[in-house]
Structures are given as structure tokens and as C-alpha cells.
Design an enzyme around this catalytic site. Structure first.
Site, short mmCIF file in Angstrom:
data_model
loop_
_atom_site.label_atom_id
_atom_site.label_comp_id
_atom_site.label_asym_id
_atom_site.label_seq_id
_atom_site.Cartn_x
_atom_site.Cartn_y
_atom_site.Cartn_z
N CYS A 146 -1.41 6.21 2.32
CA CYS A 146 -2.27 5.54 3.29
C CYS A 146 -2.39 4.05 2.97
CB CYS A 146 -3.65 6.20 3.30
SG CYS A 146 -4.83 5.38 4.39
N CYS A 149 -5.90 2.56 3.38
CA CYS A 149 -6.81 2.90 2.28
C CYS A 149 -6.48 2.10 1.02
CB CYS A 149 -6.69 4.38 1.91
SG CYS A 149 -6.56 5.50 3.30
N ASP A 150 -5.21 1.97 0.71
CA ASP A 150 -4.84 1.51 -0.63
C ASP A 150 -4.11 0.17 -0.69
OD1 ASP A 150 -5.94 3.84 -1.63
OD2 ASP A 150 -4.07 4.95 -1.44
#
Ligand code: NAP
Length: 321
Positions: A146, A149-150
């Protein structure tokens, strides 16, 4: 295991299911949450956040929170208000009649293990993985599924994205905001992504391509240090150094239990709405990644879990004496 009848059963325990559990528990509906169980194929109670490390974009945690801890807190919050959890997997459902029938364990067993008046499905989706050496070990340690997200953790780092579809190109483009260099590793010499996304990627000076290339191993003991790759034409094997790798080769929503009875869209997700969590079966609601192929974030899953709880509560009020 004792058979129970419930006003509401929630299948799945990621952010969507646990938020639905908190809301329905606080509405005094005493939800039964069948949270899943760990399996060798990567299933686990708590969903995809159980496979991540630091979560920095869930509102309310300015210093970040570990994915498993966030899920433990959500579960504790649901239990505090009376949600009951079963750590098992559902093996079969029958949605043809209300109350709905739910089996755990042997699906040929009669009667069903549990019945419910309303049902919330929050079984999530799984990222398709490469299934190569090092992948499981380094997930959450430089290997991610993701970018939203990261991506932030890869400032000025040299990273790669595996895949050739819209997701891979979108993730690679997004990651150029952070990374110094993004290599798209694709197994063929043509992208599957839409032409406009391809054009954008080709014009981005931080993106380069490795064509006809398969990743055969992720390298690194505590964090990603590189990958072993193989050219599919020449079969030549080499290594490249990397500080991060994103796998973007598709998602599989966990719908197999429901695909005979619920409408599923062209991409395999449960059809809901419009603008609510209802499915084609009255009294059955779906929330989170099992019905969302677009946003796929913990916070959007949690939001739709709240919607499902409210939709189910209203439906029960209107349909029960
Ligand atoms: P996808 O279109 O199915 O593409 C998956 C990619 O991963 C393909 O290029 C495929 O290679 C590759 N792949 C699959 N298995 C692999 C393996 N084991 N090893 C190496 N490579 C592998 O999936 P997606 O990109 O997640 O997109 C899913 C759907 O959402 C699509 O309909 C897409 O258009 C849509 N989407 C749209 C947007 C947007 O419009 N902004 C953004 C994201 C997704 P091959 O090409 O060789 O098969």
C-alpha cells in the site's frame, strides 16, 4: 460450541468489522463477531493491518500506532460494549431465508452453528502476493502492498514497484513524491495499465522500467536490501539493490462464501448501495474492502463499518417487532 441465535452477526474483524461491532454493541444489539482464524495462506483476525508495522495516517494517533495494536484497541473497545468474539472461520452461509444461517466448521453439519436476523459482511480483501522467498518475512519491513499507507517511509530511497496494471502505475507515480528513484518491474514488455497512466509514468523522470522481469526472491534479513530478478526472455538472473519494494499485482476480495447469493461486480467485489451498505439481500450489509476496490484504507473501511452498523440497526428497527 453452542448454537446461538443473534440479532446481528458480523463476519470479519478488520477496521470495518470492528467499527461495525463497536456501533452495534453500543446500540445494545449484542453483536456476535466471527473474527476469522490464522491460516497458512495468510488469513488472520484483524485483517490486513495485522501485516503492517507503523500506521501513521489513522486519525487520532499523532505519533503513529502499530497495525496490530490498533486492531487490538478496536477489538477491546467493541468487547467493552458487549460484542462477543469467536475466533473461527465461517465455512458456509445460507442467505435464502431470514434468519440467516451461518456455519462454522463442518459445512455439512445441520443445524447451522449460528443464525442471525441481520448480517454484516466485512471479510476484506487480500493483496495478491508474489509467493517468493523473503516476501512474508519482509512484509512491513520495507515490503509493502500500500503506497498510500507506507510511501512516507521511503523518503529519498531507491525502491521498486512490481506489476503492470493501473495499481502499479498509480502507486509508482505516487511514490515518486518520496522516493529518489522508482523502478517498475513488470513480467512482460507491455503494461496493462490505461494509456493515460502509462503516458504519465513514462514522462516521470523518477520512474524507470525493468521489462520482461520476474522477482524471484526478496533479499534482506531485517529490512529489504534488494531483490533477485530473472529476465523471462534470456533467463539471466541478477540482483538489484533496493531499500523498499511495493507489490501491486492485484487484490482478491474475500467473497467466495457469498458469491452464490450476493451480487458481485465485474472486479469481484460485493455490490452495495448506492450510497449505503445494503446488498441485494434484505438484511445483509457489506462494508470495508470486500465492497471497495477504490479507497482500500483503514479509515474508509472503518467509516463504511459505521455505515453498515447504522444501516443494520435501522433495518432491524423497521423489520423486527
Ligand atoms: P490488474 O489490472 O489485474 O493488474 C495486475 C498486474 O500485475 C498485471 O500487470 C499483471 O501482469 C501483474 N501480475 C499479476 N500477477 C503477477 C505475478 N504473480 N507476478 C508478477 N506480476 C503479476 O490489477 P490492478 O492494477 O490492481 O487493477 C485492478 C483493477 O482496478 C483494474 O480494473 C484497474 O483498471 C482498476 N484500477 C484503476 C485505477 C485508476 O483508474 N486510477 C487505479 C488502480 C486500479 P500481466 O499484465 O502480465 O497480466
Amino acid at each position: 460450541m453452542s448454537n446461538t441465535h443473534n440479532k446481528i452477526v458480523i463476519i470479519g474483524s478488520g477496521p470495518a468489522g470492528l467499527t461495525a461491532a463497536i456501533y452495534t454493541a453500543r446500540a445494545d444489539l449484542k453483536p456476535l463477531v466471527i473474527e476469522g482464524e490464522p491460516s497458512s495462506t495468510g488469513d488472520q483476525p484483524g485483517g490486513q493491518l495485522m501485516l503492517t508495522t507503523e500506521v501513521e495516517n489513522f486519525p487520532g494517533f499523532p505519533n503513529g500506532i502499530l497495525g496490530p495494536q490498533l486492531m487490538a484497541e478496536m477489538k477491546a473497545q467493541a468487547e467493552k460494549f458487549g460484542a462477543v468474539f469467536i475466533t473461527r472461520k465461517v465455512s458456509k452461509v445460507d442467505l435464502t431465508q431470514n434468519p440467516f444461517k451461518i456455519w462454522i466448521g463442518d459445512p455439512n453439519e445441520t443445524p447451522p452453528t449460528h443464525t442471525s436476523d441481520a448480517l454484516i459482511i466485512s471479510t476484506g480483501a487480500q493483496s495478491v502476493m508474489l509467493e517468493v522467498e523473503g516476501e512474508k518475512r519482509l512484509l512491513g519491513h520495507g515490503l509493502s502492498t500500500c503506497a498510500t499507507c507506507d510511501g512516507f517511509f521511503f523518503k529519498d530511497k531507491k525502491i521498486a514497484v512490481v506489476g503492470g496494471g493501473d495499481s502499479a502505475i498509480e502507486e509508482a507515480s505516487f511514490l515518486t513524491k518520496f522516493a529518489s528513484e522508482v523502478t517498475i518491474i513488470h513480467r512482460r514488455d507491455q503494461l496493462r495499465a490505461s494509456k493515460i497512466m502509462q503516458k504519465r509514468a513514462h514522462e516521470n523522470p523518477k520512474i524507470n522500467f525493468l521489462w520482461n522481469t520476474e522477482v524471484t526472491e526478496i533479499l534482506g534479513s531485517n529490512s529489504v536490501e534488494g531483490v533477485k530478478i530473472k529476465n523471462t526472455k534470456t533467463l539471466e538472473e541478477t540482483k538489484i539493490d533496493l531499500e523498499g519494494i511495493f507489490i501491486a499485482i492485484g487484490h482478491t476480495p474475500n467473497t467466495s462464501l457469498f458469491s452464490n447469493e450476493l451480487l458481485i461486480d465485474d472486479l469481484g467485489y460485493i455490490k452495495t448501495g448506492p450510497n449505503n451498505t445494503t446488498t441485494n439481500v434484505e438484511g445483509v450489509f457489506a462494508c470495508g474492502d470486500v465492497q471497495d476496490h477504490k479507497y482500500r484504507q483503514a479509515i474508509t473501511a472503518a467509516g463504511s463499518g459505521c455505515m453498515a452498523a447504522i444501516d443494520a440497526e435501522h433495518w432491524l428497527e423497521a423489520n423486527q417487532n
